[in-house]
Design a protein around this motif. Structure first.
Motif, PDB file in Angstrom:
ATOM      1  N   ILE A   1     -23.089  31.352  39.940  1.00  0.00           N
ATOM      2  CA  ILE A   1     -21.807  31.538  39.249  1.00  0.00           C
ATOM      3  C   ILE A   1     -20.946  30.298  39.438  1.00  0.00           C
ATOM      4  CG2 ILE A   1     -19.670  32.893  39.189  1.00  0.00           C
ATOM      5  CD1 ILE A   1     -21.373  35.317  40.133  1.00  0.00           C
ATOM      6  N   HIS A   2     -20.937  29.776  40.660  1.00  0.00           N
ATOM      7  CA  HIS A   2     -20.084  28.624  40.976  1.00  0.00           C
ATOM      8  C   HIS A   2     -20.458  27.382  40.172  1.00  0.00           C
ATOM      9  CE1 HIS A   2     -17.257  26.298  43.249  1.00  0.00           C
ATOM     10  NE2 HIS A   2     -18.189  25.450  43.633  1.00  0.00           N
ATOM     11  N   VAL A   3     -21.750  27.130  40.015  1.00  0.00           N
ATOM     12  CA  VAL A   3     -22.185  25.926  39.279  1.00  0.00           C
ATOM     13  C   VAL A   3     -22.446  26.205  37.799  1.00  0.00           C
ATOM     14  CG1 VAL A   3     -23.160  24.882  41.358  1.00  0.00           C
ATOM     15  CG2 VAL A   3     -24.657  26.205  39.850  1.00  0.00           C
ATOM     16  N   GLY A   4     -22.248  27.472  37.387  1.00  0.00           N
ATOM     17  CA  GLY A   4     -22.419  27.815  35.977  1.00  0.00           C
ATOM     18  C   GLY A   4     -23.850  28.060  35.556  1.00  0.00           C
TER      19      GLY A   4
ATOM     20  N   ALA B   1     -11.426  29.408  35.866  1.00  0.00           N
ATOM     21  CA  ALA B   1     -11.048  28.579  37.022  1.00  0.00           C
ATOM     22  C   ALA B   1     -10.911  29.441  38.281  1.00  0.00           C
ATOM     23  CB  ALA B   1      -9.747  27.843  36.740  1.00  0.00           C
ATOM     24  N   LEU B   2     -10.368  30.631  38.133  1.00  0.00           N
ATOM     25  CA  LEU B   2     -10.268  31.554  39.273  1.00  0.00           C
ATOM     26  C   LEU B   2     -11.654  31.943  39.786  1.00  0.00           C
ATOM     27  CD1 LEU B   2      -7.346  33.953  38.263  1.00  0.00           C
ATOM     28  CD2 LEU B   2      -7.488  32.629  40.383  1.00  0.00           C
ATOM     29  N   ILE B   3     -12.566  32.211  38.856  1.00  0.00           N
ATOM     30  CA  ILE B   3     -13.934  32.585  39.239  1.00  0.00           C
ATOM     31  C   ILE B   3     -14.613  31.444  39.990  1.00  0.00           C
ATOM     32  CG2 ILE B   3     -16.244  33.129  38.346  1.00  0.00           C
ATOM     33  CD1 ILE B   3     -14.793  34.640  36.036  1.00  0.00           C
ATOM     34  N   PHE B   4     -14.518  30.223  39.439  1.00  0.00           N
ATOM     35  CA  PHE B   4     -15.156  29.076  40.081  1.00  0.00           C
ATOM     36  C   PHE B   4     -14.491  28.747  41.424  1.00  0.00           C
ATOM     37  CE2 PHE B   4     -16.173  27.833  35.504  1.00  0.00           C
ATOM     38  CZ  PHE B   4     -17.438  28.413  35.564  1.00  0.00           C
ATOM     39  N   SER B   5     -13.173  28.946  41.508  1.00  0.00           N
ATOM     40  CA  SER B   5     -12.464  28.669  42.765  1.00  0.00           C
ATOM     41  C   SER B   5     -12.855  29.665  43.855  1.00  0.00           C
ATOM     42  CB  SER B   5     -10.950  28.736  42.540  1.00  0.00           C
ATOM     43  OG  SER B   5     -10.524  27.741  41.642  1.00  0.00           O
ATOM     44  N   ILE B   6     -12.882  30.946  43.517  1.00  0.00           N
ATOM     45  CA  ILE B   6     -13.207  31.979  44.514  1.00  0.00           C
ATOM     46  C   ILE B   6     -14.658  31.854  44.979  1.00  0.00           C
ATOM     47  CG2 ILE B   6     -13.470  34.481  44.873  1.00  0.00           C
ATOM     48  CD1 ILE B   6     -10.970  34.761  42.983  1.00  0.00           C
ATOM     49  N   THR B   7     -15.569  31.555  44.043  1.00  0.00           N
ATOM     50  CA  THR B   7     -16.972  31.372  44.448  1.00  0.00           C
ATOM     51  C   THR B   7     -17.146  30.099  45.268  1.00  0.00           C
ATOM     52  OG1 THR B   7     -17.403  30.381  42.254  1.00  0.00           O
ATOM     53  CG2 THR B   7     -18.001  32.706  42.564  1.00  0.00           C
ATOM     54  N   GLY B   8     -16.256  29.119  45.096  1.00  0.00           N
ATOM     55  CA  GLY B   8     -16.267  27.940  45.954  1.00  0.00           C
ATOM     56  C   GLY B   8     -15.729  28.251  47.341  1.00  0.00           C
ATOM     57  N   LEU B   9     -14.680  29.064  47.392  1.00  0.00           N
ATOM     58  CA  LEU B   9     -14.096  29.468  48.680  1.00  0.00           C
ATOM     59  C   LEU B   9     -15.077  30.300  49.505  1.00  0.00           C
ATOM     60  CD1 LEU B   9     -10.504  30.451  47.494  1.00  0.00           C
ATOM     61  CD2 LEU B   9     -11.127  28.490  48.924  1.00  0.00           C
TER      62      LEU B   9
END
Length: 399
Positions: A356-359, A224-232
């Motif tokens: 990374i953000h979308v997997g 969740a941290l990885i997806f959140s930071i790549t979204g930010l």
């Protein structure tokens, strides 16, 4: 020792209160962003199935035929689709059995919501051997693009709407970190309960809900941290800069190729200049998936392009492995190449951010992880609210 414990207790108490207040403040937004993120994960796979009949042109004996030149195809598409806007770019697959994909795309920066911001966004699948339009898709009003823009900016102008999603996600990052602090077990006995569900003799739904929030939150927190930071990354420039600086080993200067520009006179530009460029790309990258060429027409947001750049996508499922080529747009001469091997780690991380953000970074396995983690993130505000509501109800009952 007692003072140290008191300090720890005060810190945890404050962390717990901030975790609660922020959770109540942004919980519904986190739920919405997580659900739309989960819906978007399998976009390419679902569209690949739905568009299967048009992705391949099915031209008989195409191996022994010549493709029409790009400018001729552009004119034929305009005649068949009859849009008032010019075509923007074309995606050319290296696999000759696949259709070309032409795009209409206009951006009105002054609009306040998504539907006015993009007057048109359509993709057109075309048989490159006879110029026949196989299918037109209205990407702007398509399910996945609307989901994406809901996720990105709540369908508001993308330049400032992203702040309305970015700020809650920034707070969510704090909540993930504070959640780990609150989860951290005090002793060995508590540790047993924190890693997995021990529900053999538990009938109380509040306890089960509490365990769901804590245990699922813990296991999803790293992803969740990885997806959140790549979204930010898309909302705040300082996040982009931070990622680049950290992974490039402290470099603060992103590679700049704006000095490499078209020098040949415009008289050298012909109807086949783009074909010369396309042939050169295919010669250099015979194993690539596809490449994109801007058609050079005027558009609503006609910002300056310092050079004529061609983007090469090496993998079908991911964008992170890509090359950027600069051509003289008049003579078609290759001026510069920038391949994955030429990029520092900071550039590679920036290029990989979307995947990374979308997997999509390692294909279907990481997409499944992204989907599951998105659903788990959506569950956290729900179980967290239920913990707060249960405790509040209990306090009322005892007063």
């Amino acid at each position: 020792m007692k003072k140290k414990k008191k300090k720890e207790n005060k810190f945890k108490k404050l962390t717990g209160k901030l975790h609660l207040w922020f959770g109540l403040l942004i919980g519904s937004i986190v739920f919405f962003i997580s659900i739309t993120g989960a819906l978007y994960v399998f976009k390419d796979e679902i569209e690949g199935i739905n568009r299967k009949a048009y992705i391949h042109h099915n031209e008989p004996d195409y191996q022994n035929k010549e493709k029409l030149n790009i400018r001729t195809l552009e004119k034929m598409v305009q005649q068949q689709v009859k849009e008032k806007y010019p075509l923007h770019w074309v995606n050319i697959p290296v696999d000759r059995s696949m259709s070309y994909q032409f795009f209409y795309h206009e951006h009105n920066e002054d609009a306040w919501h998504y539907f006015d911001e993009y007057p048109i966004y359509k993709s057109v699948y075309v048989n490159p051997y006879n110029g026949k339009v196989l299918q037109v898709y209205d990407e702007k009003n398509g399910f996945f693009n609307i989901v994406k823009m809901l996720h990105w900016s709540f369908l508001l102008n993308s330049a400032w709407g992203k702040w309305l999603t970015g700020i809650p996600v920034l707070i969510f990052v704090f909540m993930l970190i504070s959640g780990i602090i609150l989860w951290w077990p005090k002793n060995k006995a508590a540790r047993k309960q924190r890693f997995w569900f021990k529900w053999e003799n538990i009938k109380n739904w509040k306890r089960k809900n509490y365990d769901l929030h804590n245990i699922l939150g813990f296991y999803s927190s790293v992803f969740a941290l990885i997806f959140s930071i790549t979204g930010l990354f898309y909302a705040f420039f300082f996040i982009q800069a931070m990622i680049y600086v950290v992974f490039s080993g402290g470099s603060t200067q992103y590679p700049d190729f704006s000095h490499i520009t078209t020098k040949a006179p415009i008289e050298l530009r012909t109807e086949t200049t783009l074909d010369k460029i396309a042939q050169k790309v295919e010669t250099l990258y015979p194993n690539a998936y596809a490449f994109s060429i801007d058609l050079g027409n005027e558009h609503l947001d006609d910002h300056e392009h310092p050079n004529f750049d061609v983007y090469v996508k090496h993998l079908s499922y991911s964008y992170h492995k890509s090359s950027s080529l600069i051509f003289d747009e008049n003579s078609g001469e290759l001026l510069h190449t920038h391949d994955p091997k030429d990029k520092n780690l900071g550039e590679k991380m920036v290029a990989a951010n979307y995947d990374i953000h979308v997997g999509a970074i390692f294909g279907l396995p990481t997409k499944i992880i992204a989907f599951i983690v998105s659903l788990l993130c959506a569950s956290l505000p729900v179980t967290g609210f239920m913990i707060w509501y249960g405790r509040r109800k209990k306090k009322k009952a005892t007063t």
